[in-house]
Design a protein around this motif. Structure first.
Motif, PDB file in Angstrom:
ATOM      1  N   PRO A  62       0.765  -1.122   0.083  1.00  0.00           N
ATOM      2  CA  PRO A  62      -0.160   0.109  -0.049  1.00  0.00           C
ATOM      3  C   PRO A  62       0.875   1.456  -0.173  1.00  0.00           C
ATOM      4  O   PRO A  62       0.413   2.208  -0.357  1.00  0.00           O
ATOM      5  CB  PRO A  62      -0.685  -0.142   1.450  1.00  0.00           C
ATOM      6  N   ASP A  63       2.165   1.088   0.701  1.00  0.00           N
ATOM      7  CA  ASP A  63       2.804   2.384   0.595  1.00  0.00           C
ATOM      8  C   ASP A  63       3.449   2.787  -0.862  1.00  0.00           C
ATOM      9  O   ASP A  63       4.163   3.765  -0.941  1.00  0.00           O
ATOM     10  CB  ASP A  63       3.950   2.542   1.734  1.00  0.00           C
ATOM     11  N   ALA A  64       3.031   1.836  -1.646  1.00  0.00           N
ATOM     12  CA  ALA A  64       3.830   2.039  -3.092  1.00  0.00           C
ATOM     13  C   ALA A  64       2.691   2.503  -4.210  1.00  0.00           C
ATOM     14  O   ALA A  64       2.681   2.807  -5.134  1.00  0.00           O
ATOM     15  CB  ALA A  64       4.245   0.817  -3.592  1.00  0.00           C
ATOM     16  N   ARG A  65       1.539   2.902  -3.445  1.00  0.00           N
ATOM     17  CA  ARG A  65       0.413   3.199  -4.257  1.00  0.00           C
ATOM     18  C   ARG A  65       0.687   4.522  -5.202  1.00  0.00           C
ATOM     19  O   ARG A  65       0.511   4.429  -6.537  1.00  0.00           O
ATOM     20  CB  ARG A  65      -0.970   3.821  -3.396  1.00  0.00           C
ATOM     21  N   ALA A  66       1.387   5.459  -4.585  1.00  0.00           N
ATOM     22  CA  ALA A  66       1.695   6.764  -5.576  1.00  0.00           C
ATOM     23  C   ALA A  66       2.964   6.238  -6.505  1.00  0.00           C
ATOM     24  O   ALA A  66       2.685   6.806  -7.887  1.00  0.00           O
ATOM     25  CB  ALA A  66       2.358   7.775  -4.528  1.00  0.00           C
ATOM     26  N   ALA A  67       3.496   5.649  -6.362  1.00  0.00           N
ATOM     27  CA  ALA A  67       4.568   4.844  -7.143  1.00  0.00           C
ATOM     28  C   ALA A  67       3.974   4.136  -8.407  1.00  0.00           C
ATOM     29  O   ALA A  67       4.335   4.064  -9.462  1.00  0.00           O
ATOM     30  CB  ALA A  67       5.716   4.144  -6.575  1.00  0.00           C
TER      31      ALA A  67
END
Ligand code: ADP
Ligand code: MG
Length: 320
Positions: free
Chosen positions: A270-275
């Motif tokens: 989830p912390d890679a959503r922006a990526a």
């Protein structure tokens, strides 16, 4: 026209990236330092994967596209391919159009035809592709982790919709049929997206046999389960955007189990959503979140409210 004239005329071009192409006993490939070779084969058989009436140009495109899609799923950059061809005869018009469709897609991806085999026989097209990926950096089916988001690229279900239209089980307005048919006959391998997801996605697969069936491979190899929002997925049917009033159940079936999509399904934290969204933007590929990876084994299909849909979906299986 003999075998060698045929190869010379339609399938021989000067190699650019490879040290040696068509004409010797082997081709030679030179991956850059620090890169691994990613290798994949896919075969298209008349009557099984395409109809005898298939347009040869589109068939040439598709034969390579399904192979490039495997490279995309691994995050590999296309390098070269070989072509094993069984032909009932040397039909020059057919060969010319087939080679055009094939080599146009090859050029678009900088993927060189470096060799193959040609023989008389029932029409069958076998391609092996070679790609490059940084050592240890390939996207694999085995890397999905509990808590990961589950994403898919592009649109889903339209290739199967076209197949059903050909079979006569559904009747489509002409523009919807044409668009769906293009998805079936000329899929766009998501090579740029796959490469952009290196180091971002934990696992990936390309969807050839239906979303749920292929997702099942990721879950097994990763020893995890997943929850899929069937309504978020159903919204990805391209025909719906064209105004086709599909019954909700049919849309879910097409999108979840349709097959022949050649989109990517992938898991990312989830912390890679922006990526992930940036990877989609920079490569011009829509990406949509349709679920999550669970620690609990098995596949749970839910509706938009999270209510489980009690049904068994299966990917298309060639031997069923
Ligand atoms: P061999 O007898 O050593 O297997 P062939 O006579 O079958 O070689 O093929 C001659 C050359 O043409 C080889 O370099 C082979 O890779 C290439 N070739 C054969 N068929 C194709 C094809 N359909 N497309 C591209 N190259 C081909
Ligand atoms: Mg040979």
């Amino acid at each position: 026209m003999g075998e060698f004239e045929l190869i010379e005329r339609f399938f021989t071009r000067a190699p650019r990236r490879s040290p040696l192409g068509v004409g010797d006993d082997c081709a030679l490939l030179q991956p850059r330092p620090g890169m691994q070779l990613a290798v994949s084969s896919d075969m298209l058989v008349e009557g099984r994967h395409f109809l005898s009436t298939a347009d040869p140009r589109r068939l040439g495109h598709k034969a390579l596209a399904v192979n490039l899609s495997d490279l995309a799923a691994c995050g590999a950059e296309p390098l070269a391919f070989t072509l094993a061809l069984a032909l009932p005869g040397a039909d020059e018009a057919w060969l010319g159009a087939f080679a055009e469709g094939l080599l146009a897609l090859a050029d678009a991806h900088g993927c060189e035809l470096v060799g193959g085999d040609t023989t008389r026989g029932p029409l069958c097209i076998g391609i092996t592709v070679f790609g490059e990926v940084p050592a240890g950096g390939a996207l694999l089916r085995s890397g999905a982790r509990p808590g990961d988001d589950l994403w898919v690229s592009g649109t889903l279900g339209d290739a199967r919709l076209a197949l059903e239209a050909f079979r006569g089980t559904v009747s489509l307005p002409q523009p919807v049929f044409e668009a769906a048919r293009l998805r079936m006959e000329q899929p766009s391998p998501r090579v740029a997206l796959g490469m952009a997801l290196r180091g971002i996605a934990n696992a990936a697969i390309d969807i050839s046999d239906g979303l749920l069936g292929d997702l099942g491979h990721v879950l097994r190899r990763s020893a995890v389960g997943a929850t899929v929002d069937a309504d978020a997925a159903a919204a990805l049917l391209g025909a719906r955007a064209l105004g086709w009033p599909a019954p909700p159940e049919a849309m879910r079936d097409l999108v979840l189990a349709g097959g022949d999509d050649y989109e990517l399904a992938f898991a990312a934290p989830p912390d890679a959503r922006a990526a992930v969204e940036a990877a989609g933007r920079t490569t011009g590929t829509p990406v949509t979140r349709i679920g999550r990876i669970d620690a609990e084994a098995g596949l749970r299909i839910v509706d938009a409210q999270g209510v489980p849909l009690g049904r068994d979906w299966q990917g298309f299986d060639h031997f069923r």
